[in-house]
Design a protein around this motif. Structure first.
Motif, mmCIF file in Angstrom:
data_model
loop_
_atom_site.group_PDB
_atom_site.id
_atom_site.type_symbol
_atom_site.label_atom_id
_atom_site.label_comp_id
_atom_site.label_asym_id
_atom_site.label_seq_id
_atom_site.Cartn_x
_atom_site.Cartn_y
_atom_site.Cartn_z
ATOM 1 N N ARG A 118 0.814 -1.216 0.000
ATOM 2 C CA ARG A 118 0.000 0.000 0.000
ATOM 3 C C ARG A 118 0.852 1.274 0.000
ATOM 4 N N TYR A 119 1.944 1.256 0.750
ATOM 5 C CA TYR A 119 2.695 2.484 0.991
ATOM 6 C C TYR A 119 4.106 2.449 0.395
ATOM 7 N N ALA A 120 4.377 1.482 -0.462
ATOM 8 C CA ALA A 120 5.725 1.339 -1.025
ATOM 9 C C ALA A 120 6.187 2.593 -1.751
ATOM 10 N N ASP A 121 5.303 3.219 -2.509
ATOM 11 C CA ASP A 121 5.721 4.402 -3.270
ATOM 12 C C ASP A 121 6.186 5.524 -2.345
ATOM 13 N N ILE A 122 5.494 5.697 -1.229
ATOM 14 C CA ILE A 122 5.880 6.735 -0.264
ATOM 15 C C ILE A 122 7.224 6.396 0.358
ATOM 16 N N TRP A 123 7.375 5.167 0.794
ATOM 17 C CA TRP A 123 8.629 4.750 1.438
ATOM 18 C C TRP A 123 9.783 4.753 0.448
ATOM 19 N N ASP A 124 9.532 4.322 -0.792
ATOM 20 C CA ASP A 124 10.579 4.342 -1.810
ATOM 21 C C ASP A 124 11.088 5.759 -2.055
ATOM 22 N N ALA A 125 10.174 6.717 -2.085
ATOM 23 C CA ALA A 125 10.568 8.107 -2.322
ATOM 24 C C ALA A 125 11.439 8.635 -1.184
ATOM 25 N N ARG A 126 11.075 8.294 0.040
ATOM 26 C CA ARG A 126 11.866 8.743 1.189
ATOM 27 C C ARG A 126 13.247 8.080 1.181
ATOM 28 N N LEU A 127 13.293 6.802 0.819
ATOM 29 C CA LEU A 127 14.579 6.108 0.736
ATOM 30 C C LEU A 127 15.444 6.681 -0.374
ATOM 31 N N ALA A 128 14.842 6.970 -1.524
ATOM 32 C CA ALA A 128 15.613 7.516 -2.649
ATOM 33 C C ALA A 128 16.326 8.800 -2.245
ATOM 34 N N GLU A 129 15.631 9.662 -1.519
ATOM 35 C CA GLU A 129 16.256 10.899 -1.058
ATOM 36 C C GLU A 129 17.352 10.614 -0.041
ATOM 37 N N ALA A 130 17.084 9.692 0.890
ATOM 38 C CA ALA A 130 18.071 9.375 1.926
ATOM 39 C C ALA A 130 19.342 8.784 1.331
ATOM 40 N N PHE A 131 19.202 7.961 0.288
ATOM 41 C CA PHE A 131 20.372 7.332 -0.326
ATOM 42 C C PHE A 131 21.339 8.364 -0.896
ATOM 43 N N THR A 132 20.855 9.541 -1.271
ATOM 44 C CA THR A 132 21.749 10.550 -1.841
ATOM 45 C C THR A 132 22.775 11.045 -0.827
ATOM 46 N N PHE A 133 22.522 10.812 0.467
ATOM 47 C CA PHE A 133 23.441 11.236 1.515
ATOM 48 C C PHE A 133 24.373 10.105 1.971
ATOM 49 N N PHE A 134 24.207 8.917 1.408
ATOM 50 C CA PHE A 134 24.913 7.731 1.891
ATOM 51 C C PHE A 134 26.425 7.934 1.927
ATOM 52 N N ASN A 135 26.979 8.586 0.906
ATOM 53 C CA ASN A 135 28.431 8.752 0.815
ATOM 54 C C ASN A 135 28.967 9.917 1.625
ATOM 55 N N SER A 136 28.087 10.776 2.126
ATOM 56 C CA SER A 136 28.550 12.009 2.758
ATOM 57 C C SER A 136 28.371 12.021 4.269
ATOM 58 N N VAL A 137 27.914 10.914 4.844
ATOM 59 C CA VAL A 137 27.742 10.836 6.294
ATOM 60 C C VAL A 137 28.564 9.677 6.842
ATOM 61 N N ALA A 138 28.879 9.740 8.118
ATOM 62 C CA ALA A 138 29.610 8.644 8.764
ATOM 63 C C ALA A 138 28.737 7.394 8.775
ATOM 64 N N GLN A 139 29.374 6.258 8.511
ATOM 65 C CA GLN A 139 28.653 4.987 8.458
ATOM 66 C C GLN A 139 29.353 3.956 9.357
ATOM 67 N N PRO A 140 29.136 4.041 10.670
ATOM 68 C CA PRO A 140 29.834 3.116 11.574
ATOM 69 C C PRO A 140 29.471 1.643 11.377
ATOM 70 N N LEU A 141 28.357 1.365 10.712
ATOM 71 C CA LEU A 141 27.956 -0.024 10.491
ATOM 72 C C LEU A 141 28.337 -0.530 9.107
ATOM 73 N N SER A 142 29.077 0.257 8.331
ATOM 74 C CA SER A 142 29.334 -0.126 6.942
ATOM 75 C C SER A 142 30.092 -1.446 6.826
ATOM 76 N N GLY A 143 30.937 -1.749 7.811
ATOM 77 C CA GLY A 143 31.705 -2.984 7.763
ATOM 78 C C GLY A 143 30.864 -4.239 7.888
ATOM 79 N N LEU A 144 29.610 -4.094 8.324
ATOM 80 C CA LEU A 144 28.721 -5.247 8.473
ATOM 81 C C LEU A 144 27.821 -5.464 7.260
ATOM 82 N N ILE A 145 27.821 -4.521 6.334
ATOM 83 C CA ILE A 145 27.011 -4.653 5.129
ATOM 84 C C ILE A 145 27.747 -5.540 4.130
#
Length: 202
Positions: A140-167
């Protein structure tokens, strides 16, 4: 594993505990990663357990796209529901902060991500018309959540990622490509459990 700059606090008798940020967590930060300590149960394994264990799993687990029950070993199990979640599940085995989370702000999920079995009513939230979480909310709400994730992903490389080693390397490479605009993110619809034959190849 949950982001290290978080802690569990008691909220109220009605709500119980919740997870709160102890330092600012910027939008685009990986807040949770499914790790090797998280316990994975098949439906048959869950139903073979004594009722007391089933009740615990039904309270604290979520189900993945294959219908497997994921029991998080750490404080992740205290993350509360919100219809305006601060974090959203991705198809890549981790969650992203979809807004800047301030010190003292609660880490929340929309339990509609998690392939619940039975609908349940929620505490009303100001400005929100939803009052129940349903098993097919992810559709029901995938389009809304996808849009919020798409925007958040644009910051992925510019913020600290302390959990990146577990991905996983595959998921990390995908996240980097999304952040660079080299590919689109897969829809959260990929996380939906569509029935017992959904992952017959897995």
């Amino acid at each position: 594993m949950l982001h290290p700059h978080t802690e569990v606090r008691f909220i109220s008798e009605e709500i119980g505990r919740g997870v709160f940020a102890t330092r600012p967590i910027p939008k685009g930060t990986v807040v949770w990663v499914q790790d090797h300590f998280d316990r994975v149960f098949t439906e048959a394994e869950v139903r073979s357990l004594e009722p007391v264990y089933q009740e615990i799993l039904e309270t604290y687990c979520f189900r993945d796209r294959c219908g497997r029950w994921i029991f998080c070993w750490d404080n992740t199990r205290y993350v509360n529901h919100s219809f305006s979640p601060t974090c959203i599940l991705t198809p890549y085995g981790f969650e992203l902060a979809v807004q800047d989370i301030e010190v003292g702000q609660q880490i929340t999920n929309d339990y509609g991500f998690f392939n619940i079995i039975e609908p349940f009513d929620c505490i009303p939230e100001e400005g929100c018309q939803r009052s129940r979480v349903l098993p097919d909310d992810i559709l029901r709400y995938a389009d809304i959540w996808d849009a919020r994730l798409a925007e958040a992903f644009t910051f992925f490389n510019s913020v600290a990622q302390p959990l990146s080693g577990l991905i996983s390397k595959e998921s990390h490479d995908i996240a980097l490509a999304i952040a660079k605009g080299e590919r689109n993110a897969d829809s959260i619809r990929c996380c939906y459990f569509a029935g017992e034959n959904a992952c017959s190849h897995a």
